[in-house]
Design a protein around this motif. Sequence first.
Motif: not given
Length: 363
Positions: A104-107, A112-118
Amino acid sequence: MKEMAVEDLFTIKNPVIIDIRSPIEFNDGAIPGAINVPLFTNEERQIIGTIYKQEGSAVAKWKAMEIVSPKIPELLQTIKKCVSNDTELIIHCWRGGMRSKAVVTFLEFAGIYSWRLVGGYKAYRHYILEQLPTMLPNKAIVLHGLTGVGKTEVLKILNKKGYPILDLEEMAGHRGSIFGTIGLSDGHNQKTFDSLLFKGLRDIKDADYFLVEAESKRIGKAVQSEELMDKKMEGININLNTPIEQRVKHLVSEYVEPYQEETWYFDKISDGIEKVLRRIKDADIKKSLIQTLTDRNYPEMIRILLEHYYDPRYDHAKQEYEGEFFEIYAEHPMDAADKIAEKLNQLSFYPIQELNFHNRMIK
């Protein structure tokens, strides 16, 4: 960093779920529709795990960084190809730890913005197992019939007509018999079955009933829950009757014609017949089956199996069901689906669209 809880995952309109676990983890169980873009290969994951156990967390993290660094441009490019302007990108690993945080950090650095599934796949698995017993519609309509009547095909036709179905054989990746994996993989494991069942139940969440085939509790590698079996045992039963000539024809078209020229086919059939022979006591029947195998006379083999192996076992299985039985006589699956639809309408079980309309009119 944007984070998403598992329960919110199912409210997203156009999710693109990227599973960055290794292929072996992904194949063991995944969220339906997820795309596997592994951060590590199976071998790399094993190397890092060994270092973690033998040399500790810091050394393992350094090794992971060495492995991942050269892959980052290609990894991001692969993920970028999966998304568009109207999609929501969601990244997950096993338990929402370092792998998903890193990606997610690399993106984000790449715009490129993304969600991280907790909680990752582990949280998803826990959530669906908690939800499944509560999701079953009130009533089961259970489709019975001797092997070869085309129950699965009938269900698919009824599904196209708008009736809510659960195709448990498809979810299990197995047709529920000794020859059940012919033309398929070795069957889905329990994790995959549960995930597909959860998705199937979400697809029919507006219905207060569902149509399902009368399968035994175990289908290949997967086992149905007690809650699902209880619904079926207490359901309304429809028994489909079709002439044996049509049943043989149907099974030849499903099990023989698409695969008989494949190099693996004869060995697979031989293995299945060997299992059947152990359960048949009549010497003449055994001899006839062996002869059909030698001659590769598959239609005659199927007829013998139906008359002397599958059919006698079926009546016993029907006795486990408590509800009323309605008999349907049909020449082929399309005919059967039409007659079943007519019977369902008589019993006030309508297709989902009509059901919603009917409920609005009552209100």
